[in-house]
Design an enzyme around this catalytic site. Structure first.
Site, PDB file in Angstrom:
ATOM      1  N   ASP A 244       0.834  -1.218   0.000  1.00 10.55           N
ATOM      2  CA  ASP A 244       0.000   0.000   0.000  1.00 10.55           C
ATOM      3  C   ASP A 244       0.861   1.258   0.000  1.00 10.55           C
ATOM      4  OD1 ASP A 244       0.445  -1.264   2.631  1.00 10.55           O
ATOM      5  OD2 ASP A 244      -0.362   0.606   3.420  1.00 10.55           O
ATOM      6  N   ASP A 254       5.023   7.822   1.795  1.00  9.32           N
ATOM      7  CA  ASP A 254       4.901   7.377   3.172  1.00  9.32           C
ATOM      8  C   ASP A 254       6.235   7.481   3.907  1.00  9.32           C
ATOM      9  OD1 ASP A 254       4.224   6.247   5.618  1.00  9.32           O
ATOM     10  OD2 ASP A 254       2.555   5.194   4.666  1.00  9.32           O
TER      11      ASP A 254
HETATM   12  P1  AMP Z   1       0.478   3.868   6.990  1.00  6.65           P
HETATM   13  O1  AMP Z   1       1.171   3.134   8.079  1.00  6.65           O
HETATM   14  O2  AMP Z   1       0.495   5.358   7.154  1.00  6.65           O
HETATM   15  O3  AMP Z   1       0.877   3.414   5.633  1.00  6.65           O
HETATM   16  O4  AMP Z   1      -1.065   3.505   7.152  1.00  6.65           O
HETATM   17  C1  AMP Z   1      -1.577   2.202   7.002  1.00  6.65           C
HETATM   18  C2  AMP Z   1      -3.072   2.253   7.037  1.00  6.65           C
HETATM   19  O5  AMP Z   1      -3.533   2.734   8.304  1.00  6.65           O
HETATM   20  C3  AMP Z   1      -3.715   3.181   6.008  1.00  6.65           C
HETATM   21  O6  AMP Z   1      -4.893   2.579   5.570  1.00  6.65           O
HETATM   22  C4  AMP Z   1      -3.982   4.438   6.793  1.00  6.65           C
HETATM   23  O7  AMP Z   1      -5.017   5.215   6.238  1.00  6.65           O
HETATM   24  C5  AMP Z   1      -4.374   3.865   8.145  1.00  6.65           C
HETATM   25  N1  AMP Z   1      -4.138   4.826   9.239  1.00  6.65           N
HETATM   26  C6  AMP Z   1      -2.936   5.223   9.711  1.00  6.65           C
HETATM   27  N2  AMP Z   1      -3.107   6.124  10.703  1.00  6.65           N
HETATM   28  C7  AMP Z   1      -4.431   6.316  10.866  1.00  6.65           C
HETATM   29  C8  AMP Z   1      -5.237   7.137  11.722  1.00  6.65           C
HETATM   30  N3  AMP Z   1      -4.706   7.941  12.624  1.00  6.65           N
HETATM   31  N4  AMP Z   1      -6.573   7.057  11.577  1.00  6.65           N
HETATM   32  C9  AMP Z   1      -7.139   6.249  10.671  1.00  6.65           C
HETATM   33  N5  AMP Z   1      -6.440   5.454   9.830  1.00  6.65           N
HETATM   34  C10 AMP Z   1      -5.095   5.485   9.914  1.00  6.65           C
HETATM   35 MG    MG Z   2       0.678   4.400   3.900  1.00 10.81          MG
END
Ligand code: AMP
Ligand code: MG
Length: 471
Positions: A244, A254
């Site tokens: 992702d 990211d």
């Molecule tokens: P990431 O680690 O930023 O790549 O996020 C992985 C997944 O977690 C993605 O689907 C993000 O949208 C979700 N996500 C990360 N942080 C949050 C948050 N604070 N609230 C809602 N979803 C989150």
């Molecule tokens: Mg991400």
């Protein structure tokens, strides 16, 4: 800001209309004039905080949250999606190239899975600094247009101030976007997404038959190889190369747990959640290969109606990744050492150098800078490299300095310096050094006296540094 919608035609639950949640007191913290200019974004200073927090909109295009799946540390989650981000739409620059404008930290969406949809100020500023640094280093990357403080507290350990980052990307189509539609068995949506990705990123692919999607995979593989080679050239460790977080465009996205390597070691890991060292510095090529294989799997129904035949057609591309990567990697080392052509002994020379770097815990950036400068007599070669350098010097010529200078930065965004600047910013609400630092990061291959304070690794080498996922 003239926005157009890009993803709503693909499938109903691929781009879900959703509004950002307003924040109490938006205050503009950072504004990227260079990006605004490039994208021809004309928003008056008085409107910026309000628009780039999501409090108001000056567009008729509906904001959406995108759905996507993701292999996170090898485990598949069919429904991730933008849990804390809203895509406002795309703008067109002077060359008619489209750029997605996305708010991150703009509130909960149908994909939030219980998360608060918010972002803390530290990770927001970090993403701004790191992506600008990568841009300066000529590494393909998403960039930040703005950071706006929300005036609200986000409940993390410990509680922090909230912020919204505006991210600019040539698109937000991820490997996980294809997995999302493939998992649902929605072949027509999959095809629409692939066609849209080709139109946006690979318009040179003209064929209309099924070899179109083979050409697409081939092109994505090339972009991923270029990306990971650029990361490794400058010592960047992404830290969370989940599917992702892998863009089809081959841009870095990211910046949560990423970090820069100081002492050279292929096994370097900084992310506190990467306990198996899956995303170590030297594992990045294999992981990119693995992620491309996941893309290939998702494309199967577009390649051939018979799965086995589709696999037969796709496999050579995936199996060829390693060899193709190695060619690019060999080329990268040749540039870092100033060689225009290729000699059979070069691999040995590189291996010997890397062994010295590892054994003596030498700084990756500063060692290559030292070798570069030594060619102009600007720096004396240090003791551990002396014997090796005699062999290396025989391979260099009058072109070597220019080749090396273009490949070896003097300045990288060192973890301890970035941390210190963010801390100052969080405590004081501003940072005197940040503006100067951001300027310096745009010229990492030039010697600037005023940057001397930012060039050294921390006294302890920084091997114990830890990053945390910026959620
Ligand atoms: P990431 O680690 O930023 O790549 O996020 C992985 C997944 O977690 C993605 O689907 C993000 O949208 C979700 N996500 C990360 N942080 C949050 C948050 N604070 N609230 C809602 N979803 C989150
Ligand atoms: Mg991400």
């Amino acid at each position: 800001m003239k926005l157009v919608s890009r993803y709503t035609h693909i499938a109903e639950d691929f781009a879900v209309p959703d509004l950002p949640s307003p924040v109490v007191a938006p205050t503009l913290l950072l504004w990227n004039e260079a990006v605004a200019k490039q994208l021809d974004i004309q928003v008056s200073p008085s409107e910026r905080a309000s628009i780039f927090s999501g409090n108001t909109s000056n567009s008729t295009v509906a904001a959406v949250a995108l759905g996507y799946s993701g292999h996170q540390f090898g485990h598949f989650s069919p429904r991730l999606g933008d849990g804390r981000a809203h895509l406002l739409g795309a703008v067109s620059d002077q060359h008619q190239q489209l750029w997605d404008i996305q708010l991150k930290g703009s509130g909960a969406t149908p994909f939030s899975r219980g998360g608060d949809g918010r972002c803390a100020i530290g990770p927001a500023i970090r993403e701004y600094i790191m992506s600008e640094a990568m841009h300066g280093l000529s590494v393909p990357t998403t960039r930040c247009l703005a950071v706006v403080a929300s005036g609200e507290t986000v409940y993390r350990q410990p509680p922090q101030q909230g912020a919204i980052v505006t991210r600019v990307a040539s698109s937000h189509i991820r490997v996980g976007s294809f997995q999302y539609l493939a998992t649902q068995g929605d072949v027509s949506a999959l095809q629409a997404l692939a066609d849209s990705a080709i139109a946006r990123h690979y318009p040179e692919i003209q064929s209309t038959g099924s070899d179109r999607y083979l050409a697409f995979l081939k092109a994505v593989i090339e972009k991923q190889i270029t990306l990971v080679v650029s990361w490794m050239r400058v010592g960047f460790i992404h830290g969370v190369m989940n599917t992702d977080n892998t863009l089809i465009s081959g841009e870095t996205i990211d910046y949560g747990p990423c970090a820069m390597m100081n002492q050279f070691d292929f096994d370097t890991v900084f992310s506190s959640i990467d306990r198996q060292a899956r995303y170590a510095f030297g594992s990045q090529p294999n992981i990119a290969n693995w992620n491309c294989a996941r893309l290939a799997e998702s494309l199967l129904p577009l390649i051939h109606e018979d799965d086995e035949q589709a696999v037969e057609l796709l496999s050579p591309l995936i199996n060829g990744f390693a060899e193709q990567f190695n060619q690019a990697f060999t080329q990268m080392w040749a540039q870092k050492l100033g060689f225009a052509g290729h000699h059979t002994d070069d691999a040995q020379l590189v291996a010997e150098l890397l062994a010295i770097l590892k054994d003596h815990r030498l700084d990756y950036t500063n060692t290559f800078d030292e070798l570069t400068k030594s060619l102009q007599g600007e720096q004396v070669i240090s003791q551990p490299l002396k014997a090796w350098s005699l062999k290396w010097l025989k391979r260099t010529d009058q072109h070597s300095f220019a080749i090396m200078r273009a490949a070896n930065p003097m300045m990288i965004p060192r973890n301890h310096i970035v941390e210190a600047i963010i801390e100052e910013f969080e405590n004081k609400g501003s940072s005197e050094v940040l503006a100067a630092y951001l300027v310096a990061l745009q010229n990492p291959y030039k010697l600037m006296i005023e940057n001397a304070q930012w060039l050294q690794p921390p006294a302890d080498g920084g091997a114990q540094y830890k990053t945390f996922c910026g959620t």
